[in-house]
Design an enzyme around this catalytic site. Structure first.
Site, PDB file in Angstrom:
ATOM      1  N   GLY A 136       0.822  -1.217   0.000  1.00 13.54           N
ATOM      2  CA  GLY A 136       0.000   0.000   0.000  1.00 13.54           C
ATOM      3  C   GLY A 136       0.852   1.261   0.000  1.00 13.54           C
ATOM      4  CE1 TYR A 181      -9.380   4.944   6.772  1.00 13.07           C
ATOM      5  CE2 TYR A 181      -9.622   7.303   7.134  1.00 13.07           C
ATOM      6  CZ  TYR A 181      -8.815   6.202   6.923  1.00 13.07           C
ATOM      7  OH  TYR A 181      -7.452   6.349   6.868  1.00 13.07           O
TER       8      TYR A 181
HETATM    9  C1  AKB Z   1      -8.050   9.245   3.384  1.00  9.56           C
HETATM   10  O1  AKB Z   1      -8.214  10.281   2.723  1.00  9.56           O
HETATM   11  O2  AKB Z   1      -8.935   8.400   3.586  1.00  9.56           O
HETATM   12  C2  AKB Z   1      -6.708   9.046   4.055  1.00  9.56           C
HETATM   13  C3  AKB Z   1      -6.710   9.586   5.438  1.00  9.56           C
HETATM   14  C4  AKB Z   1      -6.593  11.031   5.687  1.00  9.56           C
HETATM   15  O3  AKB Z   1      -6.826   8.833   6.355  1.00  9.56           O
HETATM   16  N1  AKB Z   1      -5.682   9.643   3.263  1.00  9.56           N
END
Ligand code: AKB
Length: 315
Positions: A11, A141
């Site tokens: 990654g 997330y």
């Molecule tokens: C995303 O944009 O999901 C990542 C992060 C800031 O965690 N680059």
């Protein structure tokens, strides 16, 4: 840290971390793993194994086989991709993390995993976001990242697992492109500047987010992992950042080298909503005080290096 198993080694962070750690600790001591094989130095430059992080038994077997003393768990789905497939994101991001923490507990390993500015939400203070503050993210997330921060603290407090981590901002690199993040525009813009002298941004003008150049991110990981445990008050999820920038700031920095470069906008509502839920700028004072975090690259220094290295890469 003498022998390290890295998940998600192909990654964006993993590919550069693997190379740097192999130079520093010896190629045979860094075991790169990923769910796929690729035509990459990560695969050819030292031990490499296929690993799906949701497979606990395989992760345990590999950690045991190579007698590692540290796990760096990087495999995860980024924010925009996670929003498109929330249940899969939960299974992969949380399932992978709890497996890696369990292996660390069973085998008494040191542990690193990154959190993100995605762990913050719309009710978090937007400017100079403190280390300890409100965290009510509105993305899958973000939910994964906050849960992950808490889980790492739990494994340290309950089982003594030496789990450490940072909250990364958007990371910019010329080596491996990110996939499925909200901050990806800040990498794409450099490729498009060199190829077409023009970039259409999916993030709106005036949208500020924290960013950092990959060499600073890799240094931060190594510095934190090598830091004296006695000096760490926080241990996990340290805010780290090198700049707060909006798309037009990248355009201005690029125009210093490519004056005819132009930017326009075609905003993607999903990624824009995610971006607006994150801070404009975070405060990295705890990381500076507890383990000496100090980034080297501001937007101009990074832009100069990015354009030079990408030009060599693209030929
Ligand atoms: C995303 O944009 O999901 C990542 C992060 C800031 O965690 N680059």
């Amino acid at each position: 840290m003498k022998k390290v198993l890295i998940t998600g080694a192909l990654g964006q962070i993993g590919s550069e971390l693997t190379t740097t750690l192999r130079e520093r600790y010896g190629a045979d001591n860094i075991i790169a793993t990923d769910i796929r094989r690729a035509d990459s130095e990560v695969v050819t430059g030292g031990p490499f194994e296929i690993l799906d992080v949701t497979d606990y038994n395989k992760m345990y077997e590999l950690a045991q086989k190579y007698e590692v003393d540290t796990i760096m768990h990087l495999a995860a789905l980024l924010s925009a991709k996670a929003e498109n497939n929330p249940k899969f994101a939960w299974d992969l991001n949380m399932g992978g993390l709890v497996n890696a923490l369990e292996v660390a507990r069973e085998l008494e390993l040191k542990f690193f995993t990154p959190s993100s500015i995605g762990a913050f939400g719309p009710t978090t203070p937007k400017f100079k976001t403190p280390q300890d503050t409100i965290q009510r993210p509105t993305t899958m997330y973000g939910v994964n990242k906050v849960s992950g921060e808490l889980l790492c603290d739990y494994y340290f407090n309950r089982f003594g697992v030496d789990a450490r981590g940072v909250r990364f901002p958007g990371l910019i690199s010329y080596v491996t492109e990110p996939g499925g993040g909200t901050t990806d525009y800040a990498v794409e813009i450099y490729y498009e500047a060199l190829k077409n002298k023009k970039y259409t941004s999916y993030i709106a003008e005036g949208t500020y987010m924290d960013m950092m150049y990959m060499p600073d991110a890799i240094n931060a990981i190594i510095q934190l992992m090598e830091a004296d445990a006695g000096k760490l008050e926080h241990r996990n999820a340290f805010n780290v950042t090198a700049m707060s920038a909006a798309p037009e700031d990248f355009a201005r920095a690029i125009q210093k080298h490519i004056p005819e470069f132009e930017i326009d906008y075609d905003v993607d509502p999903i990624r824009q909503t995610i971006a607006e839920s994150w801070p404009d700028s975070i405060d990295a004072e705890c990381a500076a005080n507890e383990w000496g975090f100090k980034p080297e690259f501001d937007i101009d220094k990074m832009t100069e290096d990015m354009l030079k290295k990408l030009k060599e890469k693209l030929g």
